[in-house]
Scaffold this motif. Structure first.
Motif, PDB file in Angstrom:
ATOM      1  N   CYS A   1       0.823  -1.206   0.000  1.00 16.55           N
ATOM      2  CA  CYS A   1       0.000   0.000   0.000  1.00 16.55           C
ATOM      3  C   CYS A   1       0.852   1.249   0.000  1.00 16.55           C
TER       4      CYS A   1
ATOM      5  N   PHE B   1      -8.118  -6.013   2.793  1.00 18.64           N
ATOM      6  CA  PHE B   1      -7.794  -4.739   2.154  1.00 18.64           C
ATOM      7  C   PHE B   1      -6.272  -4.563   2.067  1.00 18.64           C
ATOM      8  N   GLN B   2      -5.817  -4.174   0.891  1.00 19.94           N
ATOM      9  CA  GLN B   2      -4.397  -3.904   0.642  1.00 19.94           C
ATOM     10  C   GLN B   2      -3.503  -5.145   0.713  1.00 19.94           C
TER      11      GLN B   2
ATOM     12  N   TYR C   1      -6.066  -8.790  -2.890  1.00 18.88           N
ATOM     13  CA  TYR C   1      -6.969  -7.651  -3.086  1.00 18.88           C
ATOM     14  C   TYR C   1      -6.451  -6.781  -4.231  1.00 18.88           C
TER      15      TYR C   1
ATOM     16  N   HIS D   1      -7.955  -5.832  -7.972  1.00 21.19           N
ATOM     17  CA  HIS D   1      -8.168  -4.453  -8.411  1.00 21.19           C
ATOM     18  C   HIS D   1      -7.256  -4.062  -9.574  1.00 21.19           C
TER      19      HIS D   1
ATOM     20  N   MET E   1      -3.959  -4.208  -9.900  1.00 24.29           N
ATOM     21  CA  MET E   1      -2.697  -3.550  -9.603  1.00 24.29           C
ATOM     22  C   MET E   1      -1.493  -4.490  -9.708  1.00 24.29           C
TER      23      MET E   1
END
Lengths: 325, 320
Positions: A228, A247-248, A252, A256, A258
């Protein structure tokens, strides 16, 4: 009661306890709590054999498994000036450095090496989370530049394993300036037509993600790694709501868009060698060794009832300090 | 002058007294206050000069964040003609924390952009207090692409507490967006000049401040972390912000010694917020000078110079 009880006894006591309790034979998995014998754990590259949890691994231990036959040659990193700001918080920065060097036996937070994976010559760099949280200061910047320059000189790909809480605050603005500096290093590789592969490991946060760790041609992460810019605590304080599960985490981020892949540590070598072979058109000459099983001739003693304290104290705690939003 | 900082309290008292006397004199024309008021004004001016000649790093942080300090929008409006805002990242949204577009500066077409914090509650919320999301940095990349393609210099005005730490920003790749923006700065084949006009907050600043020349207003700050954040991490005590501000060496004067910035732009006495027009004029003049110097340099040299500059950083530390 007197100087004997206060002084002599603790000293004598510490001598005995130091001799009698062997350190680091057993490590407790941070995730499932299983007691893991050190030889087994090392063979699995510090991945829990019960739940697959990826624990922090030092660059040296990683390279021993990553390079063919465990053989690699270190690449020299130019030494930066020490303590440019004369930084002092509760401790002086040079004292913190000395403590980290003593604790890890390493000189700084990044190791650069050249060698072969599956017969393919590469340069690799790995960040050491156990050394001041892997923080990116001038040395880490120099190491990444040295790695890129060496890769360009030898016309080899660069594989970089990131792990850091962020920038090294004790170097103030000069640590921030490692963002553009390391970005220049990445561009050197790109211009030379050399692949740059980033493996994000737990945790990679802050200014490190906002520079070299997010600019790879291929972005791979280890399972469960926290990746993150701003840490979960900072975000929770800002938006005052609970963050979703996972999350992160690597998975995850993959969802998304990334990351390219999330890959277990034991499979990284083969996967990276394959990707590089396809990108560079070179043939792999040596097969990746299968993930070694625990040596059958080494009997595993029964785990002690209590987890030994030194091992627990050295286990990395999750959320690292990070350099702000 | 309404917004006094805490360390300006004694000054506020004197100026308040002088204003009171003036008000009384207006009500009663026979009163002769000239001498007294002149004395008070002199005292206030001396005090102001003294306060601002020896600002501690923490006080500089306060000045750099002063609500009346001129912001990006004020600079663009005053220094540019034909300002044509360009919006959006073509992916997700337009981020109002980073504004920018085409404009003429001293008659010369440029791409100008910067963080905008807003000046009242409504605009601050709209601008998200100058804390950009990935869309902002991706818009910046787009604008730099445009500048590069048409050979226009890039001017950036930096004033942010940091990139926004939010859920959506993280999900949409805050770190990647900043990394790409920094990379785009480094690849520009046109001159790029940045001015830190207030707060240069960490990676959120670097993304649009990796320039050929970086200027800094006299009382602005540029740091890897806010003093508040540093205090809570290294001292584990949020009250140690003053100590953290000292230790971080975040002032323009220290950064010039370290070679991180190229030039300090002098602020009017008592800070940019006491005379915004003068601060803006000084920045405009400094920018013009820098752009003129860089105007003859070829694209490859500009890139090479930028690289050399950043690779060479860290060669010198501060005097003990």
């Amino acid at each position: 009661m007197n100087w004997i009880t206060n002084y002599v006894r603790p000293t004598i006591g510490s001598l005995f306890s130091r001799r009698e309790v062997p350190e680091n034979l057993w490590t407790k998995c941070d995730n499932c709590g299983t007691m893991l014998f050190h030889r087994e754990l090392d063979a699995a590259q510090r991945v829990c054999t019960n739940c697959g949890h990826h624990m922090t691994i030092t660059p040296r231990a990683r390279f021993e498994k990553f390079f063919d036959g465990g053989s690699f040659e270190e690449v020299d990193v130019p030494e930066p000036i020490t303590d440019p700001l004369h930084f002092r918080d509760q401790k002086r920065y040079p004292d913190r450095m000395k403590a980290a060097q003593k604790k890890t036996g390493e000189h700084e937070a990044m190791l650069v090496a050249e060698g072969e994976i599956c017969g393919l010559p590469i340069v690799a760099a790995a960040q050491d989370f156990s050394f001041m949280g892997g923080s990116m200061g001038m040395y880490v910047g120099n190491a990444i530049i040295a790695a890129a320059e060496r890769a360009v000189a030898l016309k080899r790909p660069l594989v970089l394993f990131s792990a850091a809480g962020g920038a090294r605050m004790q170097e103030g603005i000069l640590s921030l300036m490692q963002m553009p500096r390391t970005t220049v290093a990445v561009d050197m590789l790109l211009e030379a037509g050399l692949p740059y592969i980033v493996v994000l490991t737990h945790p990679t946060t802050g200014g490190v993600t906002a520079s070299y760790a997010m600019l790879g041609d291929v972005q791979i992460a280890e399972p469960g790694a926290l990746i993150c810019f701003a840490g979960p605590r900072v975000i929770e304080q800002t938006i005052r709501e609970k963050l979703p599960d996972g999350f992160q985490r690597a998975e995850y981020l993959l969802d998304h868009g990334m990351l390219d892949r999330v890959t277990e540590r034991g499979k990284l070598k083969e996967e990276i060698a394959n990707i590089l072979s396809m990108l560079t058109g070179q043939e792999l000459t040596a097969p990746a060794e299968p993930p070694p099983e625990a040596a059958p001739d080494a009997p595993v003693p029964a785990p002690p009832p209590e987890p030994p304290m030194p091992a627990a104290a050295e286990a990395p705690t999750a959320t690292p300090a990070k350099p702000k939003k | 002058m309404n917004n006094y900082l805490d360390f300006e309290k004694p000054l506020a008292e004197i100026e308040g007294k002088a204003n009171e006397l003036r008000a009384m004199a207006r009500a009663n024309e026979e009163m002769d206050i000239e001498k007294e008021v002149a004395g008070l004004d002199k005292k206030a001016a001396d005090m102001l000069a003294k306060l601002y000649s020896e600002l501690s790093p923490w006080r500089k942080c306060q000045v750099a964040r002063h609500p009346d300090r001129p912001h990006c929008k004020d600079y663009i409006e005053a220094l540019c003609t034909d300002y044509t805002p360009l919006a959006g990242d073509r992916n997700f949204a337009d981020d109002h924390a980073i504004m920018g577009g085409l404009a003429r500066m001293g008659g010369m077409p440029v791409v100008v952009m910067g963080h905008e914090k807003g000046h009242d509650t409504k605009s601050r919320i709209e601008r998200n207090f100058g804390m950009a999301r990935p869309e902002g940095y991706r818009k910046a990349v787009r604008l730099m692409d445009l500048a590069d393609r048409f050979g226009l210099p890039v001017v950036t005005l930096v004033d942010t507490p940091g990139a926004f730490p939010g859920k959506g920003a993280e999900e949409r790749g805050q770190s990647e967006a900043i990394a790409r923006a920094t990379q785009r700065c480094l690849r520009l084949g046109v001159p790029m000049v940045s001015v830190i006009i207030g707060e240069g907050g960490s990676g959120g600043a670097v993304g649009i401040a990796t320039a050929n020349k970086v200027l800094m207003l006299e009382h602005s700050i540029y740091s890897v972390i806010s003093p508040e954040g540093c205090a809570s991490i290294l001292w584990k005590d949020a009250d140690k912000t003053k100590e953290a501000a000292d230790a971080l060496r975040l002032t323009a004067q220290d950064l010039q010694q370290l070679g991180v910035i190229d030039k300090i732009v002098k602020e009017p006495l008592g800070g940019a917020h006491r005379d915004p027009a003068e601060a803006i004029r000084a920045v405009g003049q400094a920018l013009e000078g820098q752009l003129k110097q860089l105007s003859g340099v070829g694209g490859d040299d500009l890139r090479a110079n930028r690289r050399r500059k950043y690779l060479g950083l860290g060669a010198k530390g501060l005097a003990a």
